[in-house]
Write a protein that holds these residues in place. Structure first.
Motif, short mmCIF file in Angstrom:
data_model
loop_
_atom_site.label_atom_id
_atom_site.label_comp_id
_atom_site.label_asym_id
_atom_site.label_seq_id
_atom_site.Cartn_x
_atom_site.Cartn_y
_atom_site.Cartn_z
N ASP A 65 0.81 -1.22 0.00
CA ASP A 65 0.00 0.00 0.00
C ASP A 65 0.84 1.27 0.00
OD1 ASP A 65 -2.25 -1.56 0.04
OD2 ASP A 65 -2.48 -1.48 2.21
N LYS A 66 2.02 1.23 0.59
CA LYS A 66 2.80 2.45 0.75
C LYS A 66 3.42 2.96 -0.55
CE LYS A 66 3.89 1.93 5.65
NZ LYS A 66 4.95 1.91 6.68
N LYS A 67 3.42 2.15 -1.60
CA LYS A 67 4.00 2.64 -2.84
C LYS A 67 3.09 3.65 -3.52
CE LYS A 67 2.26 -1.00 -5.97
NZ LYS A 67 1.67 -0.14 -6.99
N LEU A 68 1.82 3.79 -3.09
CA LEU A 68 0.90 4.79 -3.59
C LEU A 68 0.71 4.71 -5.12
CD1 LEU A 68 2.00 7.91 -1.50
CD2 LEU A 68 0.14 6.31 -1.03
N ASP A 69 0.94 3.52 -5.67
CA ASP A 69 0.76 3.28 -7.11
C ASP A 69 1.60 4.23 -7.97
OD1 ASP A 69 -1.04 1.19 -6.75
OD2 ASP A 69 -2.71 2.56 -6.55
N LEU A 70 2.74 4.67 -7.45
CA LEU A 70 3.60 5.58 -8.21
C LEU A 70 4.88 4.91 -8.69
CD1 LEU A 70 3.23 8.83 -6.10
CD2 LEU A 70 2.23 8.34 -8.33
N ALA A 71 5.11 3.68 -8.29
CA ALA A 71 6.30 2.96 -8.73
C ALA A 71 5.90 2.02 -9.87
CB ALA A 71 6.90 2.16 -7.58
N PRO A 72 6.53 2.13 -11.03
CA PRO A 72 6.13 1.33 -12.19
C PRO A 72 6.67 -0.10 -12.15
CG PRO A 72 8.01 2.66 -12.75
CD PRO A 72 7.63 3.04 -11.34
N ASN A 73 6.04 -0.99 -12.90
CA ASN A 73 6.65 -2.27 -13.21
C ASN A 73 7.84 -2.03 -14.13
OD1 ASN A 73 4.49 -3.34 -11.79
ND2 ASN A 73 3.32 -3.80 -13.62
N TYR A 74 8.80 -2.94 -14.14
CA TYR A 74 10.01 -2.70 -14.92
C TYR A 74 10.58 -3.99 -15.48
CZ TYR A 74 12.24 -4.28 -10.57
OH TYR A 74 12.62 -5.02 -9.46
N VAL A 75 11.44 -3.84 -16.47
CA VAL A 75 12.18 -4.95 -17.05
C VAL A 75 13.65 -4.56 -17.12
CG1 VAL A 75 11.77 -4.14 -19.41
CG2 VAL A 75 12.36 -6.53 -19.02
N ILE A 76 14.54 -5.52 -16.84
CA ILE A 76 15.99 -5.32 -16.88
C ILE A 76 16.63 -6.47 -17.63
CG2 ILE A 76 18.12 -5.18 -15.51
CD1 ILE A 76 16.44 -4.02 -13.22
N ALA A 77 17.63 -6.17 -18.44
CA ALA A 77 18.42 -7.20 -19.10
C ALA A 77 19.90 -6.94 -18.82
CB ALA A 77 18.17 -7.20 -20.61
N ASP A 78 20.58 -7.92 -18.21
CA ASP A 78 22.02 -7.86 -17.98
C ASP A 78 22.70 -8.86 -18.91
OD1 ASP A 78 21.64 -6.00 -16.03
OD2 ASP A 78 22.19 -7.30 -14.35
N LEU A 79 23.71 -8.40 -19.68
CA LEU A 79 24.34 -9.22 -20.71
C LEU A 79 25.85 -9.28 -20.51
CD1 LEU A 79 22.34 -7.73 -23.72
CD2 LEU A 79 21.78 -9.80 -22.42
N THR A 80 26.41 -10.48 -20.63
CA THR A 80 27.84 -10.71 -20.42
C THR A 80 28.41 -11.54 -21.57
OG1 THR A 80 27.57 -10.70 -18.01
CG2 THR A 80 29.57 -11.73 -18.88
N ALA A 81 29.62 -11.18 -22.05
CA ALA A 81 30.32 -11.97 -23.07
C ALA A 81 31.81 -11.89 -22.80
CB ALA A 81 29.99 -11.48 -24.47
N THR A 82 32.28 -12.63 -21.77
CA THR A 82 33.69 -12.58 -21.39
C THR A 82 34.39 -13.90 -21.72
OG1 THR A 82 33.22 -13.33 -19.13
CG2 THR A 82 33.20 -10.95 -19.54
N LYS A 83 35.72 -13.83 -21.75
CA LYS A 83 36.54 -15.01 -22.10
C LYS A 83 37.72 -15.06 -21.15
CE LYS A 83 37.82 -18.32 -25.15
NZ LYS A 83 38.98 -18.91 -24.46
N LYS A 84 38.04 -16.28 -20.67
CA LYS A 84 39.19 -16.48 -19.81
C LYS A 84 40.43 -16.83 -20.63
CE LYS A 84 36.85 -17.81 -15.54
NZ LYS A 84 36.69 -18.86 -14.49
N PHE A 85 41.55 -16.22 -20.23
CA PHE A 85 42.86 -16.51 -20.80
C PHE A 85 43.77 -16.84 -19.63
CE2 PHE A 85 40.66 -13.63 -23.63
CZ PHE A 85 40.82 -14.23 -24.88
N GLY A 86 43.92 -18.13 -19.33
CA GLY A 86 44.61 -18.52 -18.12
C GLY A 86 43.81 -18.08 -16.91
N LYS A 87 44.43 -17.33 -16.02
CA LYS A 87 43.74 -16.84 -14.83
C LYS A 87 43.02 -15.51 -15.06
CE LYS A 87 46.57 -19.13 -11.32
NZ LYS A 87 45.44 -19.88 -10.72
N PHE A 88 43.24 -14.90 -16.21
CA PHE A 88 42.62 -13.62 -16.51
C PHE A 88 41.30 -13.81 -17.27
CE2 PHE A 88 46.96 -12.27 -15.75
CZ PHE A 88 46.79 -11.08 -15.06
#
Length: 283
Positions: free
Chosen positions: A178-201
């Protein structure tokens, strides 16, 4: 993360401009977009308790005023060893401490809303995992927290073959209470990763996107943002550290663009005897 249009919300949102929050002219997801990049969220670790310390240092300029936001999340992940519908079950708890300062107006320090969740991850073979998580944030009556809760669904996939971390994590949030007073919207988030390991790095690009998907009141302008950046990491053997730097390249109805420096430090706290646990922690 969003702020309600209560007096606390006006003060925290308009005066402080929280890194997880937006000003009362708009709103954003309760989860900070980008927090899960660099992490193989859906991979299955051996049974055990894992810890991930996450830091967020955000820089933005609003109306000519510099705002600095620092967050430290203490993330605990329990890979239970149990299964449901063929998926491995994980349980999550993550409290967060916030420190926000405004040029010429001092700073505030306190707790942000604590996150709890349960996760299902399916190992499809050939280093490919898919998953679903149901979780959310509890209401907290703190100066830098939200006095309403959020329910959040997350789905995605991780591919970890040949040293790659190719992960997509997609989040759908709904503020509740109730305390949000209908002022906070629904939302969507996308987090994207494309990393590669080279030895320990480890090195590679990361990106995140966020958008409001509901319009709570007529004068509200839906917010959205898109950021890109890079990650560099190192495997110390007993712990894994990666550092990310991201910058908004698109921002709508927010009045600012964020520059954020992130760190993720992960290691196992406990595993059963004879189990060798990879450093896979999932926020």
């Amino acid at each position: 993360m969003t702020i309600s249009m209560t007096m606390k919300g006006v003060a925290a949102g308009a005066a402080i401009g929280l890194a997880f929050a937006a000003t009362p002219a708009g709103a954003a997801g309760t989860t900070a977009p980008g927090y899960t990049t660099g992490i193989p969220v859906w991979a299955v670790a051996p049974e055990g308790l894992y810890y991930l310390n996450q830091t967020y240092s955000g820089f933005r300029e609003v109306g000519g005023v510099d705002i600095r936001s620092n967050y430290n999340t203490f993330f605990f992940f329990w890979q239970t060893g149990a299964k449901f519908l063929g998926a491995d079950i994980g349980l999550i708890a993550a409290p967060t401490i916030a420190d926000v300062s405004i040029e010429g107006a001092g700073s505030d320090f306190g707790l942000f809303n604590t996150y709890f969740a349960a996760q299902l991850s399916w190992d499809l073979g050939d280093d490919l995992y898919v998953g679903y998580r149901l979780g959310g944030y509890i209401p907290q009556d703190e100066k830098l927290s939200l006095d309403y809760g959020t329910i959040e669904h997350r789905v995605g996939a991780s591919y970890l073959g040949d040293g790659w971390n190719l992960t997509g994590n997609f989040m759908f949030g709904t503020p509740v209470g109730d305390k949000k007073l209908d002022l906070a919207p629904n939302y969507v988030i996308a987090d994207l990763t494309a990393t590669k390991k080279f030895g320990k790095f480890e090195i590679g690009p990361v990106a995140h996107f966020e958008a409001d998907v509901s319009k709570p009141i007529s004068w509200y302008g839906k917010q959205s943002q898109f950021a890109i950046g890079g990650l560099i990491g190192y495997d110390f053997g007993g712990a894994n550290l990666n550092v990310k730097l991201t910058r908004d390249v698109y921002s709508k109805n927010r009045g600012f663009k964020d520059t954020i420096l992130w760190t993720n430090l992960s290691f196992p706290l406990w595993t059963p005897a004879k189990a060798e646990a990879p450093l896979v922690v999932k926020y």
